[in-house]
Design a protein around this motif. Structure first.
Motif, PDB file in Angstrom:
ATOM      1  N   LEU A 176       6.826  -3.542  -3.378  1.00 43.47           N
ATOM      2  CA  LEU A 176       6.113  -3.200  -2.164  1.00 43.47           C
ATOM      3  C   LEU A 176       6.898  -2.260  -1.265  1.00 43.47           C
ATOM      4  CD1 LEU A 176       4.306  -6.465  -1.120  1.00 43.47           C
ATOM      5  CD2 LEU A 176       3.152  -4.500  -1.898  1.00 43.47           C
ATOM      6  N   GLU A 177       8.208  -2.689  -0.694  1.00 45.66           N
ATOM      7  CA  GLU A 177       9.138  -1.864  -0.023  1.00 45.66           C
ATOM      8  C   GLU A 177       9.417  -0.323  -0.393  1.00 45.66           C
ATOM      9  OE1 GLU A 177       9.014  -6.106   1.291  1.00 45.66           O
ATOM     10  OE2 GLU A 177       9.347  -5.125  -0.917  1.00 45.66           O
ATOM     11  N   PHE A 178      10.054  -0.422  -1.954  1.00 44.62           N
ATOM     12  CA  PHE A 178      10.214   0.683  -2.193  1.00 44.62           C
ATOM     13  C   PHE A 178       8.910   1.576  -2.794  1.00 44.62           C
ATOM     14  CE2 PHE A 178      14.134  -1.223  -2.998  1.00 44.62           C
ATOM     15  CZ  PHE A 178      14.894  -0.272  -3.221  1.00 44.62           C
ATOM     16  N   THR A 179       7.951   1.104  -2.991  1.00 39.68           N
ATOM     17  CA  THR A 179       6.632   1.949  -3.287  1.00 39.68           C
ATOM     18  C   THR A 179       6.260   2.386  -1.766  1.00 39.68           C
ATOM     19  OG1 THR A 179       5.655   0.628  -5.001  1.00 39.68           O
ATOM     20  CG2 THR A 179       4.085   1.798  -3.700  1.00 39.68           C
ATOM     21  N   ARG A 180       6.391   1.765  -0.681  1.00 42.56           N
ATOM     22  CA  ARG A 180       5.783   2.291   0.504  1.00 42.56           C
ATOM     23  C   ARG A 180       6.893   3.242   1.006  1.00 42.56           C
ATOM     24  NH1 ARG A 180       2.041   4.236   3.083  1.00 42.56           N
ATOM     25  NH2 ARG A 180       2.368   4.090   5.309  1.00 42.56           N
ATOM     26  N   LEU A 181       8.065   3.092   0.743  1.00 42.31           N
ATOM     27  CA  LEU A 181       9.265   4.277   0.999  1.00 42.31           C
ATOM     28  C   LEU A 181       8.737   5.422   0.418  1.00 42.31           C
ATOM     29  CD1 LEU A 181      11.553   4.833   2.804  1.00 42.31           C
ATOM     30  CD2 LEU A 181      13.102   3.995   0.936  1.00 42.31           C
ATOM     31  N   SER A 182       8.159   5.396  -1.064  1.00 40.71           N
ATOM     32  CA  SER A 182       8.032   6.595  -1.477  1.00 40.71           C
ATOM     33  C   SER A 182       6.770   7.239  -0.871  1.00 40.71           C
ATOM     34  CB  SER A 182       7.713   6.373  -2.989  1.00 40.71           C
ATOM     35  OG  SER A 182       9.003   6.455  -4.029  1.00 40.71           O
ATOM     36  N   GLN A 183       6.000   6.465  -0.417  1.00 41.20           N
ATOM     37  CA  GLN A 183       4.514   7.000   0.185  1.00 41.20           C
ATOM     38  C   GLN A 183       4.826   7.769   1.299  1.00 41.20           C
ATOM     39  OE1 GLN A 183       2.100   3.531   0.189  1.00 41.20           O
ATOM     40  NE2 GLN A 183       1.240   3.775  -1.517  1.00 41.20           N
ATOM     41  N   LEU A 184       5.720   7.164   2.071  1.00 35.94           N
ATOM     42  CA  LEU A 184       6.206   7.632   3.297  1.00 35.94           C
ATOM     43  C   LEU A 184       6.890   8.803   3.320  1.00 35.94           C
ATOM     44  CD1 LEU A 184       7.074   4.416   5.412  1.00 35.94           C
ATOM     45  CD2 LEU A 184       4.769   5.857   5.702  1.00 35.94           C
ATOM     46  N   THR A 185       7.930   8.950   2.221  1.00 40.03           N
ATOM     47  CA  THR A 185       8.928  10.288   2.393  1.00 40.03           C
ATOM     48  C   THR A 185       8.283  11.166   1.264  1.00 40.03           C
ATOM     49  OG1 THR A 185       9.979   9.042   0.522  1.00 40.03           O
ATOM     50  CG2 THR A 185      10.851   8.658   2.859  1.00 40.03           C
ATOM     51  N   ASN A 186       7.456  10.914   0.559  1.00 43.05           N
ATOM     52  CA  ASN A 186       7.175  11.638  -0.691  1.00 43.05           C
ATOM     53  C   ASN A 186       7.860  12.012  -1.672  1.00 43.05           C
ATOM     54  OD1 ASN A 186       4.160  12.305   0.037  1.00 43.05           O
ATOM     55  ND2 ASN A 186       5.156  13.658   1.821  1.00 43.05           N
ATOM     56  N   ASP A 187       8.874  10.897  -1.889  1.00 41.64           N
ATOM     57  CA  ASP A 187       9.916  10.962  -2.704  1.00 41.64           C
ATOM     58  C   ASP A 187       9.633   9.971  -3.742  1.00 41.64           C
ATOM     59  OD1 ASP A 187      12.171  10.922  -4.249  1.00 41.64           O
ATOM     60  OD2 ASP A 187      13.653  11.144  -2.431  1.00 41.64           O
ATOM     61  N   SER A 188       9.397  10.086  -4.991  1.00 41.92           N
ATOM     62  CA  SER A 188       8.907   9.455  -6.039  1.00 41.92           C
ATOM     63  C   SER A 188      10.235   8.658  -6.551  1.00 41.92           C
ATOM     64  CB  SER A 188       8.403  10.167  -7.225  1.00 41.92           C
ATOM     65  OG  SER A 188       7.012  10.450  -7.038  1.00 41.92           O
ATOM     66  N   LYS A 189      11.497   8.802  -6.193  1.00 42.35           N
ATOM     67  CA  LYS A 189      12.572   8.154  -7.133  1.00 42.35           C
ATOM     68  C   LYS A 189      12.307   6.560  -6.789  1.00 42.35           C
ATOM     69  CE  LYS A 189      16.347   8.975  -3.462  1.00 42.35           C
ATOM     70  NZ  LYS A 189      17.470   9.604  -3.308  1.00 42.35           N
ATOM     71  N   TYR A 190      11.976   6.234  -5.521  1.00 43.79           N
ATOM     72  CA  TYR A 190      11.863   4.793  -5.016  1.00 43.79           C
ATOM     73  C   TYR A 190      11.132   4.171  -5.775  1.00 43.79           C
ATOM     74  CZ  TYR A 190      14.458   6.952  -1.085  1.00 43.79           C
ATOM     75  OH  TYR A 190      15.352   7.544  -0.250  1.00 43.79           O
ATOM     76  N   PHE A 191       9.529   4.673  -5.962  1.00 47.34           N
ATOM     77  CA  PHE A 191       8.595   4.128  -6.872  1.00 47.34           C
ATOM     78  C   PHE A 191       9.334   4.143  -8.201  1.00 47.34           C
ATOM     79  CE2 PHE A 191       4.983   4.629  -9.751  1.00 47.34           C
ATOM     80  CZ  PHE A 191       4.318   3.523  -9.451  1.00 47.34           C
ATOM     81  N   ASP A 192       9.774   5.132  -8.924  1.00 45.67           N
ATOM     82  CA  ASP A 192      10.292   5.146  -9.936  1.00 45.67           C
ATOM     83  C   ASP A 192      11.189   3.825 -10.421  1.00 45.67           C
ATOM     84  OD1 ASP A 192      11.347   7.119 -12.596  1.00 45.67           O
ATOM     85  OD2 ASP A 192      12.834   6.058 -11.812  1.00 45.67           O
ATOM     86  N   ALA A 193      11.985   3.695  -9.631  1.00 42.18           N
ATOM     87  CA  ALA A 193      13.028   2.758  -9.626  1.00 42.18           C
ATOM     88  C   ALA A 193      12.296   1.228  -9.873  1.00 42.18           C
ATOM     89  CB  ALA A 193      13.896   2.542  -8.421  1.00 42.18           C
ATOM     90  N   ILE A 194      11.222   0.994  -9.115  1.00 42.60           N
ATOM     91  CA  ILE A 194      10.768  -0.446  -9.364  1.00 42.60           C
ATOM     92  C   ILE A 194       9.672  -0.406 -10.339  1.00 42.60           C
ATOM     93  CG2 ILE A 194      11.103  -1.080  -6.889  1.00 42.60           C
ATOM     94  CD1 ILE A 194       7.628  -0.137  -7.849  1.00 42.60           C
ATOM     95  N   GLN A 195       8.920   0.708 -10.637  1.00 40.52           N
ATOM     96  CA  GLN A 195       8.112   0.894 -11.675  1.00 40.52           C
ATOM     97  C   GLN A 195       8.728   0.588 -12.995  1.00 40.52           C
ATOM     98  OE1 GLN A 195       4.730   0.920 -11.427  1.00 40.52           O
ATOM     99  NE2 GLN A 195       4.705   0.593 -13.698  1.00 40.52           N
ATOM    100  N   ARG A 196      10.069   0.800 -13.345  1.00 35.74           N
ATOM    101  CA  ARG A 196      10.534   0.623 -14.459  1.00 35.74           C
ATOM    102  C   ARG A 196      10.819  -0.821 -14.724  1.00 35.74           C
ATOM    103  NH1 ARG A 196      12.829   5.509 -16.755  1.00 35.74           N
ATOM    104  NH2 ARG A 196      12.672   7.221 -15.351  1.00 35.74           N
ATOM    105  N   ILE A 197      11.059  -1.626 -13.654  1.00 36.94           N
ATOM    106  CA  ILE A 197      11.150  -3.135 -13.793  1.00 36.94           C
ATOM    107  C   ILE A 197       9.904  -3.620 -13.994  1.00 36.94           C
ATOM    108  CG2 ILE A 197      11.622  -5.145 -12.243  1.00 36.94           C
ATOM    109  CD1 ILE A 197      13.336  -3.473 -10.256  1.00 36.94           C
ATOM    110  N   THR A 198       8.714  -3.168 -13.327  1.00 37.53           N
ATOM    111  CA  THR A 198       7.299  -3.851 -13.647  1.00 37.53           C
ATOM    112  C   THR A 198       6.962  -3.401 -15.180  1.00 37.53           C
ATOM    113  OG1 THR A 198       6.715  -3.077 -11.426  1.00 37.53           O
ATOM    114  CG2 THR A 198       5.117  -3.402 -13.198  1.00 37.53           C
ATOM    115  N   ASP A 199       7.400  -2.198 -15.546  1.00 38.08           N
ATOM    116  CA  ASP A 199       7.266  -1.927 -16.878  1.00 38.08           C
ATOM    117  C   ASP A 199       7.883  -3.223 -18.043  1.00 38.08           C
ATOM    118  OD1 ASP A 199       5.361   0.002 -16.348  1.00 38.08           O
ATOM    119  OD2 ASP A 199       7.141   1.776 -16.725  1.00 38.08           O
ATOM    120  N   GLN A 200       9.162  -3.320 -17.589  1.00 33.65           N
ATOM    121  CA  GLN A 200       9.615  -4.424 -18.475  1.00 33.65           C
ATOM    122  C   GLN A 200       9.090  -5.489 -18.122  1.00 33.65           C
ATOM    123  OE1 GLN A 200      12.285  -3.926 -20.594  1.00 33.65           O
ATOM    124  NE2 GLN A 200      13.387  -2.220 -19.878  1.00 33.65           N
TER     125      GLN A 200
END
Length: 585
Positions: A257-281
């Motif tokens: 939640l927190e990393f996704t929201r930070l990507s939404q607020l900053t338009n920087d996908s790297k934070y979402f990328d970080a947690i999405q790799r965990i989710t995929d695993q």
């Protein structure tokens, strides 16, 4: 604590959507860049001998980020909140009086923190001292920002804002950083306040980015899984890190939640990328664990192995499950992956963990136990309840609404919530113990009180080898010795830590159902907690909920102000204040 207004999730450029279509199928494993592709950074600054982290060259950089999902318009999510009718004059007066009492308790504890522990992590509520439990960055101050806003304490909120520039997120005396705790208390605290104030105060997002950039370095490992107890000074000194072979499930899977929201607020996908790799695993492993649908308590994050035989939705696992429907909502229903994972988990939870407790009034109260791999059936379940599991009623309620699951699951959500209310009401102090065991019904749908069975269950749980022939007599003696309420077979941890999970689910179920008996239950809970935990300085954890004169413990975690009292306040608020249809909590 993260509050995200759903309407903030707005469309972005067509190009970003196109990029998502092109790259969303990328595998989760990172692709390494040549070292020359990254700009070289100087060694960390030194200030009085203290190491300072600064953004530097990554050892395992990402070539292409998994883009943040965007859409031309958010997809519709079913309505969660009850359609509340107008309330009577009497009921409104009662509600406002209760809400005022909660606010006064908050003001008392906030005053103690401000006077005796300002800019420290926690106030010690008995001694008036302070504690540094989360790296010394003023955890209580940051974590409580949204509560100050919600309760209309504008002057106090602005004083807290003025102090934020004094917090330096590049250094700490702590040798390790708990990435999960830092994420939920600091990153979540800043972004919750930012969203509740419509971005009016730029320092909130500025500080959120500081924390996010700092924490992102914990993901710089070979497989991009974070080192959950991050040895940050190694990173600051240019040394490599690796994830632990013994990583707590919740600490790995509850950053979404927190990393996704930070990507939404900053338009920087790297934070979402970080947690999405965990989710995929996590998704890849979900059906391959020893209890398919669930993940074990501990994960080998270095090799992404899930061999631990222990399964629970309680401590060390809880928010892994809680975040699935919330992340789905935060992403405006654009990633079906989170629904699929929730569906699998919920089916397994119902099949393997949930049981009905036997009570004297034959009330339908439900709990979630613990399973061990290799157990042939649900009959082998450990019937252990704990305060941390009380989040489950709210989660199941939200999941039932958002994912349009069966009406039976709303009934389960209510039963789980009522189980926690029952545990509060059963204790002499009116406060639920941290961990206890329950006499389980043989039939979920037909369960009548059986005192002899209760005594036998107590004897089996606590006996040191006495013959089963004397089970009932010994059970009766053990009930008295251990101060067990009817239906409980053991209280293995009688403390109360000012936790929010029970009132969180009571609040959510009230907003879903509109049942005012839940407000009455919340009022009983609040009155008892406030009375027995209050100190001259604030409120304190207590040693034994079975003892009305229990000793107090000299600590008060930030969630008392940031969550527990906030949920008590919100259940007595107008339903439009932080509507579940407008915010993801």
């Amino acid at each position: 604590m993260l509050f995200v207004r759903k309407s903030y999730i707005l469309p972005t450029a067509f190009l970003l959507s196109l990029i998502y279509l092109l790259f969303s199928s990328l595998p989760p494993a990172p692709e390494a860049l040549d070292i020359d592709d990254r700009e070289f950074s100087p060694p960390p600054k030194q200030n009085g001998g203290q190491i300072h982290w600064q953004k530097g060259r990554e050892k395992h950089p990402i070539k292409s980020y998994i883009p943040l999902p965007t859409a031309a318009a958010p997809l519709p999510i079913p309505k969660i909140q009850h359609d509340f009718p107008s309330e009577s004059w009497y009921r409104r007066r009662q509600r406002v009086n209760r809400q005022t009492a909660v606010k006064q308790a908050f003001e008392h504890a906030w005053k103690g923190y401000k006077k005796h522990a300002w800019l420290h992590d926690e106030l010690s509520p008995l001694s008036g001292d302070n504690r540094e439990t989360f790296a010394g960055w003023a955890a209580t101050l940051v974590d409580s920002l949204d509560s100050l806003i919600i309760m209309g304490m504008t002057d106090e909120f602005e004083k807290a804002l003025a102090a934020l520039e004094q917090i330096d997120f590049t250094t700490t005396d702590a040798t390790q950083i708990n990435v999960f705790e830092t994420t939920i208390r600091y990153l979540g605290g800043f972004m919750a306040a930012n969203d509740l104030t419509d971005g009016k105060y730029p320092i909130l997002l500025k500080k959120a980015v500081e924390v996010g950039e700092f924490l992102y370095s914990a993901f710089d490992t070979r497989n991009r899984m974070p080192q959950s107890r991050w040895q940050w000074t190694r990173t600051a000194e240019g040394l490599g890190i690796e994830p632990s072979r013994n990583t707590i499930l919740a600490e790995l899977g509850s950053l979404t939640l927190e990393f996704t929201r930070l990507s939404q607020l900053t338009n920087d996908s790297k934070y979402f990328d970080a947690i999405q790799r965990i989710t995929d695993q996590m998704e890849a492993a979900q059906q391959k664990t020893k209890v398919p649908g669930l993940w074990p308590v501990m994960v080998n994050a270095e090799e992404m192995k899930f061999t631990d035989p222990r399964f629970t939705v309680g401590g060390m696992a809880d928010s892994m499950y809680e975040y699935l429907p919330k992340e789905y909502m935060l992403l405006s229903a654009q990633v079906n992956q989170y629904k699929s994972m929730y569906d699998s988990a919920m089916d397994a939870i119902k099949d393997r963990l949930i049981f009905r407790g036997m009570t004297k009034d034959n009330q339908e109260v439900l709990f979630a136990g613990n399973a061990q791999a290799g157990m042939p059936s649900k009959e082998d379940l450990e019937h252990e309840a704990e305060h941390l599991k009380c989040f489950l009623g709210g989660m199941v309620g939200i999941g039932a609404k958002v994912f349009r699951r069966s009406a039976e699951e709303l009934r389960i959500a209510r039963g789980l919530t009522d189980g926690c209310i029952w545990a509060y009401d059963s204790m002499p102090t009116g406060i639920m113990p941290e961990i206890f065991h329950v006499s389980a019904c043989d039939d979920m749908d037909d369960c009548k009180w059986d005192e002899k069975k209760w005594y036998r269950d107590v004897q089996r749980r606590l006996s040191k080898g006495t013959s089963a022939q004397n089970a009932q007599q010994e059970g009766k003696s053990l009930v008295k010795t251990h101060g067990l309420a009817p239906g409980m077979t053991d209280i293995s941890d009688a403390r109360y830590f000012l936790r929010p999970e029970a009132i969180e689910s009571v609040f959510i179920m009230y907003r879903i159902t509109g049942d005012k008996t839940l407000q009455d239950a919340a009022w009983r809970m609040f009155k008892n907690i406030e009375k027995i935990t209050r100190t001259d300085y604030a409120h304190a954890a207590i040693y034994d909920v079975r003892d009305r004169h229990t000793p107090k413990l000299d600590y008060m975690e930030s969630f008392w102000l940031a969550e527990t009292l906030k949920y008590f306040y919100l259940i007595f608020s107008e339903p439009t204040l932080v509507s579940l249809d407008e915010y993801v909590l």
